[in-house]
Each structure stands twice: as structure tokens, then as C-alpha cells.
Design an enzyme around this catalytic site. Sequence first.
Site, PDB file in Angstrom:
ATOM      1  N   GLU A   1      54.279  64.391 143.954  1.00 20.10           N
ATOM      2  CA  GLU A   1      53.063  64.074 144.732  1.00 20.10           C
ATOM      3  C   GLU A   1      53.057  62.622 145.197  1.00 20.10           C
ATOM      4  O   GLU A   1      52.245  62.245 146.035  1.00 20.10           O
ATOM      5  CB  GLU A   1      51.802  64.412 143.918  1.00 20.10           C
ATOM      6  CG  GLU A   1      51.411  63.430 142.818  1.00 20.10           C
ATOM      7  CD  GLU A   1      52.277  63.504 141.559  1.00 20.10           C
ATOM      8  OE1 GLU A   1      53.273  64.250 141.535  1.00 20.10           O
ATOM      9  OE2 GLU A   1      51.937  62.789 140.589  1.00 20.10           O
TER      10      GLU A   1
ATOM     11  N   ILE B   1      57.724  57.834 135.929  1.00 19.37           N
ATOM     12  CA  ILE B   1      56.814  56.772 135.488  1.00 19.37           C
ATOM     13  C   ILE B   1      56.472  57.011 134.015  1.00 19.37           C
ATOM     14  O   ILE B   1      55.729  57.940 133.686  1.00 19.37           O
ATOM     15  CB  ILE B   1      55.520  56.754 136.331  1.00 19.37           C
ATOM     16  CG1 ILE B   1      55.856  56.600 137.817  1.00 19.37           C
ATOM     17  CG2 ILE B   1      54.595  55.620 135.870  1.00 19.37           C
ATOM     18  CD1 ILE B   1      54.670  56.802 138.741  1.00 19.37           C
ATOM     19  N   ARG B   2      57.020  56.208 133.155  1.00 24.32           N
ATOM     20  CA  ARG B   2      56.841  56.410 131.703  1.00 24.32           C
ATOM     21  C   ARG B   2      56.938  57.894 131.361  1.00 24.32           C
ATOM     22  O   ARG B   2      56.081  58.477 130.701  1.00 24.32           O
ATOM     23  CB  ARG B   2      55.502  55.829 131.238  1.00 24.32           C
ATOM     24  CG  ARG B   2      55.655  54.372 130.877  1.00 24.32           C
ATOM     25  CD  ARG B   2      54.711  53.877 129.810  1.00 24.32           C
ATOM     26  NE  ARG B   2      53.361  54.324 129.955  1.00 24.32           N
ATOM     27  CZ  ARG B   2      52.612  54.732 128.946  1.00 24.32           C
ATOM     28  NH1 ARG B   2      53.087  54.734 127.728  1.00 24.32           N
ATOM     29  NH2 ARG B   2      51.387  55.111 129.148  1.00 24.32           N
TER      30      ARG B   2
ATOM     31  N   HIS C   1      57.312  62.898 139.633  1.00 24.14           N
ATOM     32  CA  HIS C   1      56.056  62.978 140.397  1.00 24.14           C
ATOM     33  C   HIS C   1      56.287  63.283 141.883  1.00 24.14           C
ATOM     34  O   HIS C   1      56.237  62.367 142.705  1.00 24.14           O
ATOM     35  CB  HIS C   1      55.330  61.635 140.319  1.00 24.14           C
ATOM     36  CG  HIS C   1      54.744  61.323 138.992  1.00 24.14           C
ATOM     37  ND1 HIS C   1      53.446  61.630 138.648  1.00 24.14           N
ATOM     38  CD2 HIS C   1      55.276  60.727 137.907  1.00 24.14           C
ATOM     39  CE1 HIS C   1      53.200  61.232 137.421  1.00 24.14           C
ATOM     40  NE2 HIS C   1      54.292  60.675 136.943  1.00 24.14           N
TER      41      HIS C   1
ATOM     42  N   CYS D   1      54.794  65.460 134.574  1.00 28.85           N
ATOM     43  CA  CYS D   1      54.802  64.308 133.660  1.00 28.85           C
ATOM     44  C   CYS D   1      53.854  64.531 132.476  1.00 28.85           C
ATOM     45  O   CYS D   1      54.179  65.322 131.600  1.00 28.85           O
ATOM     46  CB  CYS D   1      54.492  63.039 134.450  1.00 28.85           C
ATOM     47  SG  CYS D   1      55.114  61.568 133.630  1.00 28.85           S
TER      48      CYS D   1
ATOM     49  N   ARG E   1      57.908  62.232 124.447  1.00 29.68           N
ATOM     50  CA  ARG E   1      56.990  61.397 125.248  1.00 29.68           C
ATOM     51  C   ARG E   1      57.604  60.039 125.491  1.00 29.68           C
ATOM     52  O   ARG E   1      58.305  59.506 124.631  1.00 29.68           O
ATOM     53  CB  ARG E   1      55.701  61.150 124.448  1.00 29.68           C
ATOM     54  CG  ARG E   1      54.589  62.050 124.763  1.00 29.68           C
ATOM     55  CD  ARG E   1      53.301  61.521 124.126  1.00 29.68           C
ATOM     56  NE  ARG E   1      52.608  60.584 124.992  1.00 29.68           N
ATOM     57  CZ  ARG E   1      51.554  59.873 124.623  1.00 29.68           C
ATOM     58  NH1 ARG E   1      51.090  59.986 123.400  1.00 29.68           N
ATOM     59  NH2 ARG E   1      50.984  59.072 125.471  1.00 29.68           N
TER      60      ARG E   1
ATOM     61  N   GLU F   1      47.752  60.283 131.528  1.00 35.52           N
ATOM     62  CA  GLU F   1      47.966  59.969 130.115  1.00 35.52           C
ATOM     63  C   GLU F   1      47.634  61.229 129.325  1.00 35.52           C
ATOM     64  O   GLU F   1      46.480  61.669 129.302  1.00 35.52           O
ATOM     65  CB  GLU F   1      47.056  58.792 129.744  1.00 35.52           C
ATOM     66  CG  GLU F   1      47.485  58.055 128.509  1.00 35.52           C
ATOM     67  CD  GLU F   1      48.942  57.598 128.536  1.00 35.52           C
ATOM     68  OE1 GLU F   1      49.380  57.016 129.548  1.00 35.52           O
ATOM     69  OE2 GLU F   1      49.654  57.838 127.545  1.00 35.52           O
ATOM     70  N   SER F   2      48.652  61.805 128.696  1.00 30.84           N
ATOM     71  CA  SER F   2      48.450  63.100 128.036  1.00 30.84           C
ATOM     72  C   SER F   2      47.396  63.021 126.932  1.00 30.84           C
ATOM     73  O   SER F   2      46.625  63.975 126.738  1.00 30.84           O
ATOM     74  CB  SER F   2      49.772  63.632 127.479  1.00 30.84           C
ATOM     75  OG  SER F   2      50.426  62.651 126.708  1.00 30.84           O
TER      76      SER F   2
HETATM   77  N1  GLN Z   1      53.438  58.373 129.421  1.00 31.24           N
HETATM   78  C1  GLN Z   1      52.439  59.339 129.777  1.00 31.24           C
HETATM   79  C2  GLN Z   1      52.063  60.200 128.597  1.00 31.24           C
HETATM   80  O1  GLN Z   1      52.655  60.117 127.582  1.00 31.24           O
HETATM   81  C3  GLN Z   1      52.908  60.202 130.921  1.00 31.24           C
HETATM   82  C4  GLN Z   1      53.114  59.341 132.126  1.00 31.24           C
HETATM   83  C5  GLN Z   1      52.863  60.037 133.432  1.00 31.24           C
HETATM   84  O2  GLN Z   1      52.244  61.095 133.500  1.00 31.24           O
HETATM   85  N2  GLN Z   1      53.274  59.397 134.495  1.00 31.24           N
HETATM   86  O3  GLN Z   1      51.171  60.966 128.700  1.00 31.24           O
END
Ligand code: GLN
Length: 188
Positions: free
Chosen positions: A173, A135-136, A171, A79, A106, A48-49
Site C-alpha cells: 500500500e 518497515i520493522r 507494505h 506486516c 516480530r 503496531e501489532s
Molecule cells: N514492528 C511492528 C509490530 O511488531 C510491525 C511493523 C509494521 O507493521 N510496519 O507490530
Amino acid sequence: MKTIGVLSMQGAVSEHLQKLQQVGVNAKRVRTQDDFSQIDGLIIPGGESTAIGKLLDDFNMTDFIREQIKNGLPVWGTCAGMILLAKNISNQEKTYLATMDITVQRNAYGSQLNSFVTEEKITQISPNKLPLIFIRAPYIESADTDVNILAVVDNNIVAAQQNNMLVTSFHPELTDNNDVHLYFKSMC
Ligand code: GLN
């Protein structure tokens, strides 16, 4: 043997550490300035940034890491890591390390439910088709001319490199493929 650090504030840290060991580099959790003295490259993981950015400020690390990157430390943001490296974020005002000449959006694909997996060939990284897990995820809306676009999925830029900085929306990883980690190793 090269040593690559994985920024250990929040996010997919252990998955990157494991991959790094698989590609034959020393993998090290990094959090403090002292930790940076022994690394040849840095991975900023997904997560989560906002959380990672806040912890970087709390630990007094934002300016320090920005300087390391400006001085040439190879860095790869996956990400959330891509968001942390972007100079502009189109849907929020706050930026973080802001070292790379890209504008990212984002959560560009919507909510967690809109996470997806696809496959793509990224010729500069590998001759193989790579599994891409989003993922998001963010994507890159625009980039300066000296940013090298590495991958486009559905007309959106999802991987790019500018000198010592590599970013991926996805991702590697979390897959069983090691090619992007091998590519980053070659950058270090
Ligand atoms: N949605 C996250 C963000 O805004 C990033 C998601 C992720 O790193 N998988 O930081």
C-alpha cells in the site's frame, strides 16, 4: 462491486483504502461487528501489532474476527497484520487472532533503522517485479505444509497464503504498484 474492509484500529488504514479504490473495489473502514455484515474481504494493515491487538480486545472483536476468518472470510495481513494472524510468534508468548499455521518473528530485521526496500518477482501474484517495502517487519520462520510460500527474500519467507489467508511482511500500500491489491481482490 466487491466491498473490502480495512480494519481501522491503528496503522496504515487510509493507504489501503486508497489502493482499494484504485483497483475498483468498494473500500470500507471496519471496526464493529455491524461493519462486517457488508464486506467480501478484510485487510489487517501494518502498524503496531500490540496496539491493534489490544484495541481488538477492548472492542470485543478478537473472537468475532477469528470466527469470520475460520468461516472463510478472505483476509490479508500486512506486516503487523501478519503477526496478528500467526498461530505462533517466536519472540513473544502472546498471540492474537492466531488463525494461520505460521511461526513469525516480530521485528525480525531489527529496529526502525533497519527498514529497507527491495524488488522481487512473486510469480503467483504478478508477472512484474514488485517493489517491497519492509518497515520493522516480521518474517515467517516456519510454516505448516499446507501453507503456500509465495516469496522468499534473503532466505526468509516474506509472503504466504493458506486458503483464504494471505500475509505479507512488506507494505504494497506504500508503493505505486497495485498488483498485490489486485491479487487480494481476486481472492475475495
Ligand atoms: N514492528 C511492528 C509490530 O511488531 C510491525 C511493523 C509494521 O507493521 N510496519 O507490530
